[in-house]
Design an enzyme around this catalytic site. Structure first.
Site, PDB file in Angstrom:
ATOM      1  N   HIS A 125       0.906  -1.257  -0.021  1.00  0.00           N
ATOM      2  CA  HIS A 125      -0.017   0.032   0.059  1.00  0.00           C
ATOM      3  C   HIS A 125       1.102   1.253   0.009  1.00  0.00           C
ATOM      4  CE1 HIS A 125      -3.214  -2.613   1.903  1.00  0.00           C
ATOM      5  NE2 HIS A 125      -3.364  -2.811   0.679  1.00  0.00           N
ATOM      6  N   ASN A 186      -3.698  -5.308  -2.443  1.00  0.00           N
ATOM      7  CA  ASN A 186      -4.048  -6.480  -1.764  1.00  0.00           C
ATOM      8  C   ASN A 186      -5.671  -7.142  -1.833  1.00  0.00           C
ATOM      9  OD1 ASN A 186      -2.945  -8.379   0.168  1.00  0.00           O
ATOM     10  ND2 ASN A 186      -3.872  -7.259   2.024  1.00  0.00           N
ATOM     11  N   ARG A 187      -6.242  -6.562  -3.003  1.00  0.00           N
ATOM     12  CA  ARG A 187      -7.560  -7.176  -3.237  1.00  0.00           C
ATOM     13  C   ARG A 187      -7.542  -7.651  -4.699  1.00  0.00           C
ATOM     14  NH1 ARG A 187      -7.065  -5.161   1.193  1.00  0.00           N
ATOM     15  NH2 ARG A 187      -8.727  -4.262   2.413  1.00  0.00           N
ATOM     16  N   GLU A 308       1.449  -6.177  10.565  1.00  0.00           N
ATOM     17  CA  GLU A 308       1.225  -4.538  10.825  1.00  0.00           C
ATOM     18  C   GLU A 308       2.225  -4.195  11.803  1.00  0.00           C
ATOM     19  OE1 GLU A 308      -0.907  -2.944   9.073  1.00  0.00           O
ATOM     20  OE2 GLU A 308      -2.290  -4.607   8.152  1.00  0.00           O
TER      21      GLU A 308
END
Length: 494
Positions: A125, A186-187, A308
């Site tokens: 991202h 990430n989709r 994360e």
């Protein structure tokens, strides 16, 4: 006034709906390939945040972070500075043509070995840039501490580590989550539940590059660095009925072990009040579809975590040294785990002694790991402190199963598979002969054969037995000499 009240209520509920998804959701208009409110197809979330204002805010925060040009320069300088243990290569380009550079770190970079390979990537991202900085710090630390630090030396000598600092350089330049086409990468991967996502014509070039990379190399495990939360996320990322619920993969215990290893090595991740132990199942936290993590595990046999690494997606550059300190041991221990845990070995043919591209399965775990083509090597990650029934199998060979007790370290387990016996034709002694042989004639022939060759047959059987024992002894010696995996507790031949 009534209209104003209705609009205010809508905005209030929208804000509630997106309150807790900062890390895995998005912050601006973005095309995402996945489910939305029980529907399938393309959809967008339009949050009420000015993209221009967000860009200006992040542009200010970007001071102190490497630009894409500076990152590329650092990667190339690294290849020169650490050329004895590294090489660089590109797996493709972004939408705007920026190379997706990878650093490979090994004592034999570029060579194929019977060693596990691990990949780390970041900046999937565009507005989560901390990972790209951390991965270059990790690469430099390994270079500077090789032959000085035990863990650095172990990783370089026993693992092929591949580091992709930025998967989405265009998104970073644009200071937004999606790529240059404003697609959430990430989709964008094929999904086990959302089959509409499997149209390759709609796939982004960055996604295609990752998929091609995975087809060309056999990675045992992987981690993708994100930002916006502090937790180690593991599969599955979505559930069959799209509800928010714990949805376990076949290797749930192993994934929990790997995620816990990262969390417990971190300064404060395991102390999380939001996530017990600092880990979470993706579908239980926030279901997504088309994610890279699940695709790696399903299609390429690669155990991937989504890490994360900080609550703030884009912290000030002054915070990077502290973030590196927090995550350093977690990254090192996770990479080392692919050689320090699980069961490893090679699968060979008893007939030729050559490697077999066979498969490994574990009883009660519906997941198969394939051995390498060249060396017949396999690396099966498993949670420690348990017993496992390990089976090696391949068409044309008899399967072999061994029960092991996997303690806190790794175990070496080699398999020697025996070819299945080919069906033999029952040939008549007179078959094809131009004579009238009756049963009595057949018996006379056999009696003569047995009388004249009985002792010779016994001698041949004895010699064959001795040769078999010598062959098996040499095969075991050959296995020991040819082993290329080191650092494990012991080798067992099944």
């Amino acid at each position: 006034m009534a209209n104003f009240t209705i609009v205010s209520m809508v905005l209030f509920f929208l804000s509630l709906g997106f309150k807790d998804v900062s890390a895995r959701g998005d912050e601006q208009s973005l095309t995402i390939r996945g489910f939305a409110d029980g529907e399938t197809g393309f959809w967008s979330r339009n949050l009420l945040l000015s993209e221009d204002n967000r860009f200006r805010e992040l542009e200010e925060l970007a001071r102190g972070y490497m630009t894409n040009a500076e990152l590329e320069k650092s990667v190339k300088e690294y290849a020169q500075k650490c050329r004895n243990i590294s090489r660089i290569y590109s797996i493709g380009t972004s939408v705007k043509g920026f190379p997706l550079w990878v650093i490979e770190i090994s004592d034999k970079p570029g060579e194929e070995e019977a060693e596990p390979a691990f990949k780390l990537l970041a900046n999937m991202h565009g507005d989560e840039p901390v990972g790209r900085e951390l991965l270059l710090l990790l690469a430099n630390w390994l270079c500077e501490n090789y032959l000085k630090d035990h863990l650095a030396t172990y990783i370089v000598r026993n693992i092929h580590l591949h580091i992709l600092p930025t998967m989405n350089p265009d998104g970073f330049s644009l200071r937004r989550r999606g790529n240059a086409n404003n697609v959430d990468l990430n989709r964008d991967f094929p999904d086990q539940f959302f089959t509409e996502n499997n149209d390759d014509n709609l796939r982004q070039p960055e996604t295609k590059a990752i998929m091609k990379w995975m087809m060309e190399r056999k990675f045992i495990a992987s981690a993708s660095l994100h930002g916006g939360a502090l937790v180690a996320n593991y599969p599955w990322d979505g559930s069959e009925d799209t509800r928010k619920q714990y949805y376990a993969s076949p290797d749930d215990k192993t994934f929990r072990y790997l995620a816990s290893l990262y969390s417990q090595s971190h300064r404060n991740m395991s102390l999380s009040k939001e996530f017990q132990g600092g880990i979470t199942n993706g579908a239980s936290w926030y279901p997504i579809y088309g994610g890279m993590q699940d695709w790696n595990y399903i299609h390429r046999g690669c155990f991937e975590l989504t890490l994360e690494v900080g609550d703030n997606k884009w912290p000030k550059a002054e915070e990077l040294p502290a973030l590196w300190k927090d995550n350093k041991m977690s990254l090192l221990n996770l990479v080392a785990s692919v050689a320090k845990s699980g069961v490893h070995g090679r699968i060979l043919s008893s007939k030729t002694g050559l490697p077999l591209p066979a498969s490994i399965k574990i009883k009660d775990i519906n997941y198969t790991v394939k051995a390498g083509q060249r060396f017949g090597d396999y690396h099966r990650l498993l949670a420690p402190s348990q017993s496992y029934d390990v089976t090696a199998f391949m068409p044309g060979y008899e399967s072999k199963t061994t029960r092991i007790l996997l303690e806190n370290g790794a175990m070496n387990l080699d398999f020697v598979l025996i070819p299945e016996e080919e069906p033999k034709d029952h040939m008549d002694l007179c078959n094809g002969c131009q004579c009238n042989c009756d049963n009595k004639g057949k018996l006379e022939v056999m009696e003569v054969f047995n009388r004249n060759h009985f002792q010779i047959t016994l001698a041949l059987i004895a010699i064959s037995g001795v040769l078999c024992l010598i062959f098996m002894g040499r095969l075991r010696l050959k296995l020991q000499k040819r082993r290329q995996l080191v650092g494990h507790k012991r080798t067992i031949v099944a």
